[in-house]
Design a protein around this motif. Sequence first.
Motif, PDB file in Angstrom:
ATOM      1  N   MET A 137      -9.894  -9.592   1.971  1.00  0.00           N
ATOM      2  CA  MET A 137      -9.619 -10.322   0.534  1.00  0.00           C
ATOM      3  C   MET A 137     -10.410  -9.434  -0.603  1.00  0.00           C
ATOM      4  SD  MET A 137      -8.764 -13.838   0.371  1.00  0.00           S
ATOM      5  CE  MET A 137      -9.661 -14.725   1.339  1.00  0.00           C
ATOM      6  N   PRO A 138      -9.549  -9.072  -1.482  1.00  0.00           N
ATOM      7  CA  PRO A 138     -10.222  -8.383  -2.698  1.00  0.00           C
ATOM      8  C   PRO A 138     -11.323  -9.327  -3.308  1.00  0.00           C
ATOM      9  CG  PRO A 138      -7.571  -8.508  -3.002  1.00  0.00           C
ATOM     10  CD  PRO A 138      -8.118  -9.299  -1.780  1.00  0.00           C
ATOM     11  N   ILE A 139     -12.386  -8.783  -3.478  1.00  0.00           N
ATOM     12  CA  ILE A 139     -13.463  -9.724  -3.958  1.00  0.00           C
ATOM     13  C   ILE A 139     -13.116 -10.334  -5.334  1.00  0.00           C
ATOM     14  CG2 ILE A 139     -15.863  -9.893  -4.811  1.00  0.00           C
ATOM     15  CD1 ILE A 139     -16.977  -8.396  -2.574  1.00  0.00           C
ATOM     16  N   PHE A 140     -12.576  -9.553  -6.091  1.00  0.00           N
ATOM     17  CA  PHE A 140     -12.435  -9.944  -7.574  1.00  0.00           C
ATOM     18  C   PHE A 140     -11.331 -11.031  -7.559  1.00  0.00           C
ATOM     19  CE2 PHE A 140     -11.295  -9.456 -11.899  1.00  0.00           C
ATOM     20  CZ  PHE A 140     -12.567  -8.705 -12.575  1.00  0.00           C
ATOM     21  N   TRP A 141     -10.291 -10.931  -6.957  1.00  0.00           N
ATOM     22  CA  TRP A 141      -9.390 -12.116  -6.660  1.00  0.00           C
ATOM     23  C   TRP A 141      -9.827 -13.345  -6.097  1.00  0.00           C
ATOM     24  CZ3 TRP A 141      -7.117 -14.298  -2.694  1.00  0.00           C
ATOM     25  CH2 TRP A 141      -5.896 -15.088  -2.783  1.00  0.00           C
ATOM     26  N   TRP A 142     -10.506 -13.140  -5.093  1.00  0.00           N
ATOM     27  CA  TRP A 142     -11.170 -14.162  -4.195  1.00  0.00           C
ATOM     28  C   TRP A 142     -11.974 -14.970  -5.252  1.00  0.00           C
ATOM     29  CZ3 TRP A 142     -10.856 -17.671  -1.144  1.00  0.00           C
ATOM     30  CH2 TRP A 142     -11.896 -18.219  -0.111  1.00  0.00           C
ATOM     31  N   ALA A 143     -12.845 -14.360  -6.082  1.00  0.00           N
ATOM     32  CA  ALA A 143     -13.954 -14.899  -6.790  1.00  0.00           C
ATOM     33  C   ALA A 143     -13.349 -15.833  -7.922  1.00  0.00           C
ATOM     34  CB  ALA A 143     -14.987 -13.996  -7.447  1.00  0.00           C
ATOM     35  N   LEU A 144     -11.966 -15.167  -8.560  1.00  0.00           N
ATOM     36  CA  LEU A 144     -11.487 -15.939  -9.615  1.00  0.00           C
ATOM     37  C   LEU A 144     -10.727 -17.065  -9.330  1.00  0.00           C
ATOM     38  CD1 LEU A 144      -9.988 -13.158 -12.036  1.00  0.00           C
ATOM     39  CD2 LEU A 144     -11.701 -15.139 -12.475  1.00  0.00           C
ATOM     40  N   LEU A 145     -10.253 -17.121  -7.937  1.00  0.00           N
ATOM     41  CA  LEU A 145      -9.456 -17.987  -7.311  1.00  0.00           C
ATOM     42  C   LEU A 145     -10.268 -19.306  -7.031  1.00  0.00           C
ATOM     43  CD1 LEU A 145      -6.616 -18.642  -5.782  1.00  0.00           C
ATOM     44  CD2 LEU A 145      -7.526 -18.150  -3.723  1.00  0.00           C
TER      45      LEU A 145
END
Lengths: 335, 527
Positions: free
Chosen positions: A143-151
């Motif tokens: 999981m890309p952290i950036f995307w995961w966090a925003l989601l």
Amino acid sequence: MFGYLLTRLLTFVPTFIGVTLISFAFIRVLPGDPIIVMAGERGMSEERYQEMVVKLGFDKPVWEQYTDYLVGVMQGDLGQSFVTKKPVWDEFFSLFPATLELSICAMIFAMALGLPAGVIAAVNRGKFFDRFLMSTALVGYSMPIFWWALLMIIVFSGNLGWTPVSGRIDLLYFFDSVTGFMLIDSLLSGQAGAFKSAARHLILPTIVLGTIPLAVIARQTRSAMLEVLGEDYIRTAKAKGLSPLRINGIHALRNALIPVITVIGLMVGSLMAGAILTETIFSWPGIGKWMVDSIFRRDYPVVQGGLLLIAVMVMIVNLTVDLLYGVINPKIRKR
Amino acid sequence: MKAKFMMAAGAFALSASTAFANTLVYCSEGSPEGFDPALFTAGTTFDASSHPIYNRLVEFETGTTNVIPGLAESYEASDDGLEYTFKLRQGVKFHSSDAFTPSRDFNADDVIFSFERQRLDGHPYNKVSGGTWEYFDGMSMPDLVKEIVKIDDHTVKFVLSRPEAPFVANMAMDFASILSAEYGEAMLAAGTPEMLNGAPIGTGPFSFVAYQKDAVIRYQANADYWKEKAGIDNLIFAITPDASVRYQKLRAGECHVMPYPNPADVAAMKEDSNVNVMEQEGLNVGYLAYNTTMAPFDNPAVRKALNMAIDKQAIIDVVFQGSGQIAKNPIPPTMWSYNQAIEDDAYNPEMAKQMLAEAGVSDLDMKIWAMPVQRPYNPNARRMAELIQEDYSKIGVNVEIVSYEWGEYLSRSKEKNRDGAVLLGWTGDNGDPDNFLAVLLGCDGVEASNRAQWCHQPFDDVIQKAKVVTDTAERTKLYEEAQTIFKEQAPWATIAHSVVYMPMSNKVQGYKVHPLGGHIFYGVTVE
């Protein structure tokens, strides 16, 4: 044991000097003059530029700059940030507890879920649970952290309103920082609801930062468990009629922990990398974001000092991990 | 120093319910570098320091670039333009903190202290907190100001070395904020002079309460403010670097106002009934500067032809995603003296091709430099360069796009023999046209901020004249003329001015988007 500790501490010295050298060289190898970056589009006159060169000590030969830096470090002086003009040391220690608190929570989260998941997967090798848990772990790892966090923010904070979007505590609460750890400080403050608020603010960043370690721990535990489960002493334990919980939970897991602990120790470094993104998105005032900003601004003292302090932290964690082996496996202690 | 910070924090530890009444939370985009505005140059720092905490002798009227009285009730320029005398306001009180209680009101000593520390090498504060007075130096104040004289407690005279009309606008800039000389002395005596930057004392509408680095800044309304007390009791900056997260915080009611939204989010924000999106053209310009000293770019006809080949509307749509407007002049439309009458070179590749042929240019190869950083005046320079590359290919011009690390980019693009046209831009400092036209296009700027290396005497004469005339109407005429010359000569392709969006909760009333870029909360109320 004491002799071992002393030997390990002595190896710190060359590593420490190596780190000072690398951190000093690293930021200087990057293209970009800090004075020009500071001035931006506005620029500055040649006269003013030369004045700044002297002020920041760049007129001296590089080796002299390095020895000045090293002497400063030995005396506990890491220099002053070019940008904020504050001592690097003060900045680091005002931000570090936030990173540490988040990292500890993320590791606890990762271990609390990762270890049982790994054990369950190993015991149910090849069955549905195993496949489900391991493929989930693979997704978590990728999981890309950036995307995961925003989601997570959009779903849980934006749409459902269950968790706060970002920050460390509701702005409503305001008290003196005693330890720098918000969970502890909120309790010490005695303000009703402060601890709960601090804990709620930790939920999403902890999950986001803990996701990759969770996946790694689960997979590592599974493979270590599988190896141990094939050992003779496990068969003996089974023959003795011990309960599966006792066999898996105590005999097998304890022996499987050594490689898992090693991985956890090594992960402290990568946790820092994850913290940079997590801190940026969750507006978490830690050292990750501080370091990245400093690299972009070519803030030499902060980059040098920050890298050095982080390296020392990683060295201490690795030493602790090595000492832990002895606690888990007495055979290593005797060697 | 940290301990003192915390004492200040303790003083504000109110009960939760009262602390939050009538509070405005601003989700700011970054951390301030410090709280002494004269030491720094970032807008983020000014938002947190000069706007809430301090005043200046003269100030920009919020929402305009007009200069109005501040801590000076009035000022007078001598006929030769060499002396400016400021009559100071009486009864203005400085803030108090745990570490400092002022014993007197604001007076001439504070004005002298605030400037002399930046100007005089031997001043005890000249080297404090790094002592880099970037804006003071950048606006040529050390050469310009010959002397600062205290006439009496309430009158100060600035003696200049040459007449310079933008001087008054400079005095409204952030670096000209007035600090307390008494506080300076007290901190010097206590051995903690850096407190001026860490625990600021000013005369502004809000007093500083506490700063948790990279997290929160707290202010409270100044009850003794010399103008009407602020409409909110508490002002909180919740530092939130990510634009998407700022938007989520706004949606969740965790903040009232946020700057710099993602252009892609603006449409959704406009549809949200709880969010009010204000907008205004930014005080900036993004441009492509040719090297006018090198053939064939030394020929205005060639430059004009290249300008006509650029499809600016496509750039606004793709690069700015709508949050920009086409630039026809080198100064933005919100600035006084903007020449409305000028017509932009229409997009016309056929004509451009023909003009190049007439100028004897064929098979032209050129470089376009793309900045490696994002700026409001150019959110994606690489993409912009690609679009221009495509446009130029239609007229037979072959473009190679180059880029360097930002520091390298800035220094190499200044070189006179630089190969290629440079994408860059500028954000105004003081709302004065001189700050664009002289800095970016004057002969003095060649091999420095004048990236076109363009020294055109008729243009330079006009802007030099406008600099020394004090009558605004006359200056306006001169600057309008300068813009006409600029358009004929075309040293740049003027590309765009950004549009600034300010999304805020519809509970916020009275906010004005400031053309100089600052975020100002005096005069704002929250329902």
